[in-house]
Design an enzyme around this catalytic site. Structure first.
Site, PDB file in Angstrom:
ATOM      1  N   SER A  76       0.827  -1.195   0.000  1.00 51.79           N
ATOM      2  CA  SER A  76       0.000   0.000   0.000  1.00 51.79           C
ATOM      3  C   SER A  76       0.867   1.254   0.000  1.00 51.79           C
ATOM      4  O   SER A  76       1.651   1.459  -0.913  1.00 51.79           O
ATOM      5  CB  SER A  76      -0.963  -0.048   1.172  1.00 51.79           C
ATOM      6  OG  SER A  76      -2.041   0.820   0.958  1.00 51.79           O
ATOM      7  N   ASP A  97      -9.249  -4.205  -5.620  1.00 55.41           N
ATOM      8  CA  ASP A  97      -8.650  -3.652  -4.403  1.00 55.41           C
ATOM      9  C   ASP A  97      -9.390  -2.371  -4.034  1.00 55.41           C
ATOM     10  O   ASP A  97      -9.510  -1.460  -4.860  1.00 55.41           O
ATOM     11  CB  ASP A  97      -7.168  -3.351  -4.665  1.00 55.41           C
ATOM     12  CG  ASP A  97      -6.409  -2.958  -3.410  1.00 55.41           C
ATOM     13  OD1 ASP A  97      -6.939  -2.187  -2.593  1.00 55.41           O
ATOM     14  OD2 ASP A  97      -5.266  -3.411  -3.259  1.00 55.41           O
ATOM     15  N   HIS A 125      -7.435  -5.964  -0.359  1.00 60.11           N
ATOM     16  CA  HIS A 125      -6.318  -5.034  -0.475  1.00 60.11           C
ATOM     17  C   HIS A 125      -4.997  -5.781  -0.388  1.00 60.11           C
ATOM     18  O   HIS A 125      -4.728  -6.463   0.590  1.00 60.11           O
ATOM     19  CB  HIS A 125      -6.424  -3.996   0.642  1.00 60.11           C
ATOM     20  CG  HIS A 125      -5.388  -2.926   0.587  1.00 60.11           C
ATOM     21  ND1 HIS A 125      -4.938  -2.385  -0.593  1.00 60.11           N
ATOM     22  CD2 HIS A 125      -4.704  -2.292   1.572  1.00 60.11           C
ATOM     23  CE1 HIS A 125      -4.039  -1.444  -0.328  1.00 60.11           C
ATOM     24  NE2 HIS A 125      -3.869  -1.387   0.978  1.00 60.11           N
TER      25      HIS A 125
END
Length: 557
Positions: A272, A499, A527
């Site tokens: 991320s 996602d 995610h």
């Protein structure tokens, strides 16, 4: 506290979408999916997300042979011993930092992990000035199979990397743990690395509970006032480091860490926001890039508005997938008979909660802001959609306890009202130092149609998030560079098609923007991709990190 409990796998996780329901530019904060890690007895999720299920399977003997892809590209090695030139400093003033070694000691928790600190300058433009200590944790690999050190970052920004590494087999598969010393660090201003402090715990409760979709001028002004108070608190309650917590400076810290580990190149797995950190490192130190995996990629070329719109669309896509699953697989979906009905029921519920907050079993009330966090948290991992079902069903019956537990997990809040770490504060400090963009209240109505087109259910929250960083009182000492990573070794950029927090399109863009970017796609929900139940993804990433086998660009699993 009695009542619904999160499953053990979801306790102590790090997760971070970060559309702040009350007044932050929502899209810029992205984290790493609901990490399935147990960090303490407390429920923590921390604005960054991760939820990676423990992997299975054994690696048939890892060694230090460095493979090549079909095109003959050789990925650089990760040496078991320090290499010549590893401690060469970019400038004479930084030489003392680059020549240091970490004094590792047992962490004392029975895990066998090693803890230490890394000294870095507060301001890289003034290396003779003040310094801080960055907390570091290493999970050693078996000596007979070790190929090097793998630095890992869970995202956020703001999630402690030491906890990420310490999660061990709950996050990383045995293949990686056998091959690499896993090294996590708490980025400057987070965790145990001189953490930024902006508000008290009770004030943070109020901040997170604020109305994410103001209905009146007074409510909108309350959001602005809360932001200004928050950022004033960051300066009042923190030392001068609060002006030096940019992604660029943290990337520079990573190079000092690389040198202290004795590695001539850095092997790295970032999730991320950790992909933005990794891409920034690749721009600053392209010749030091080893084997890089950027999972759940952030498009570093987008403006804050574009990021917000993308994340609004991503969460709508994930919420639609959840409702679709309910409609198609449940005998009588509690949300309605069609996907449109289900999405509208959730939108109506948020509006109802705005007017009439719900009681919870610990005496607090579930506001629309809390409910928003409670709804988006399980979207990070499809295995936990059932928690969203439980939370919504209970809330429809007038009990907000389960959704509040999920909101608490998102924010790293313990059941006693304290917070397990400062991730819910650091994310604002870091993002707004990186990019202090914001829109005035008067501009938000003009943004609404675009955001509702991207996300009919949640778009209003993301639009109001464009209030962004109003009130921030510090400015970055170094401008963020444009990023293409020219000269870096192959960088594996991984995206998941549905996602919620880092939309798949961002991975496609980042892979294109990086000159050596190689795109790997996971077709799925949730995610980030690694250790999420897709053996093709896991094997491809591990073959790259351990053996240097670079997959074909555009590989899909």
């Amino acid at each position: 506290m009695s009542g619904p409990e999160l499953p053990p796998e979801l306790r102590g996780a790090y997760d971070t979408p970060q559309p702040d329901p009350s007044a932050r530019r929502s899209g810029v904060s992205t984290g790493t999916r609901v990490l399935a890690i147990v960090i303490a007895a407390a429920v923590v999720l921390a604005a960054a997300g991760a939820g990676l299920a423990a992997g299975l399977g054994l690696l048939g003997g890892s060694d230090d042979s460095r493979g090549t892809d079909a095109g003959g590209v050789t990925a650089p090695a990760s040496p078991a011993e320090p290499e010549e030139g590893a401690t060469d400093a970019p400038s004479e003033g930084l030489a003392p930092y680059y020549s240091q070694s970490i004094d590792w000691a047992d962490c004392g928790d029975g895990s066998g992990n090693l803890c230490g600190t890394l000294e870095v300058p507060v301001d890289y433009a003034d290396p003779s000035g003040d310094s801080i200590e960055v907390a570091v944790l290493k999970v050693p690999a078996p000596a007979d199979s070790r190929v090097g050190s793998l630095v890992v970052n869970p995202g956020g920004p703001g999630a402690p990397g030491t906890s990420y590494a310490a999660a061990g087999t709950n996050v990383f598969r045995p293949q990686l743990m056998d091959a690499y010393d896993l090294v996590g660090f708490d980025p400057r201003g987070t965790g145990s690395s001189d953490p930024v402090d902006c508000v008290s715990d009770s004030e943070l409760d109020d901040f997170l509970a604020m109305d994410p979709d103001p209905d009146t001028d007074a409510e909108a002004q309350a959001s602005v006032d809360a932001l200004e108070d928050f950022f004033a608190g960051c300066v009042q309650n923190s030392d001068s480091l609060v002006g030096h917590v940019t992604t660029v400076e943290t990337a520079r810290d990573m190079d000092v860490l690389r040198a202290a580990l004795g590695e001539s190149t850095l092997d790295y797995l970032g999730a991320s926001y950790g992909t933005k950190l990794g891409a920034t490192y690749a721009e600053l130190f392209p010749d030091r890039v080893g084997r890089f995996v950027l999972d759940g990629a952030v498009d570093v070329a987008l403006s804050s508005r574009e990021l917000s719109l993308g994340q609004a669309e991503g969460f709508e896509r994930a919420l639609t997938a959840y409702v679709t699953d309910c409609v198609e697989n449940a005998s009588g979906c509690f949300l309605g008979d069609t996907v449109d009905e289900g999405l509208q029921r959730i939108a109506d519920f948020l509006a109802e909660t705005d007017q009439n907050p719900l009681p919870t079993q610990d005496g607090r009330t579930l506001t629309e802001g809390n409910a928003f966090y409670g709804i988006i948290t399980p979207l990070y991992v499809s295995d936990y959609w059932y928690l969203l079902t439980q939370g919504l069903q209970s809330a429809f019956q007038g009990d907000g306890t389960t959704l509040m537990l999920l909101a608490d997990a998102y924010a790293s809040r313990n059941t006693d009202g304290t917070y397990a770490d400062n991730s819910a504060e650091a994310i604002y400090a870091i993002n707004c130092l990186d990019d202090p963009a914001s829109e005035p209240v008067s501009a938000i109505p003009g943004e609404m149609s675009d955001f509702l087109e991207a996300s009919p259910t949640l778009g209003q929250v993301f639009a109001w998030g464009m209030l962004g960083c109003q009130g921030v009182q510090v400015t970055a000492s170094e401008e963020a560079p444009e990023i293409d990573g020219a000269g870096a070794a192959p960088i594996l950029v991984v995206g998941t098609t549905r996602d919620p927090a880092t939309p798949y399109e961002w991975a496609q863009s980042l892979a294109d923007e990086l000159e050596s970017g190689v795109l790997l796609t996971r077709d799925g929900d949730g995610h980030t991709a690694y250790n999420s139940g897709n053996d093709c993804i896991d094997t491809t990433i591990e073959d790259y990190l351990i053996d240097g086998v670079v997959p074909d660009d555009g590989t899909t699993c």
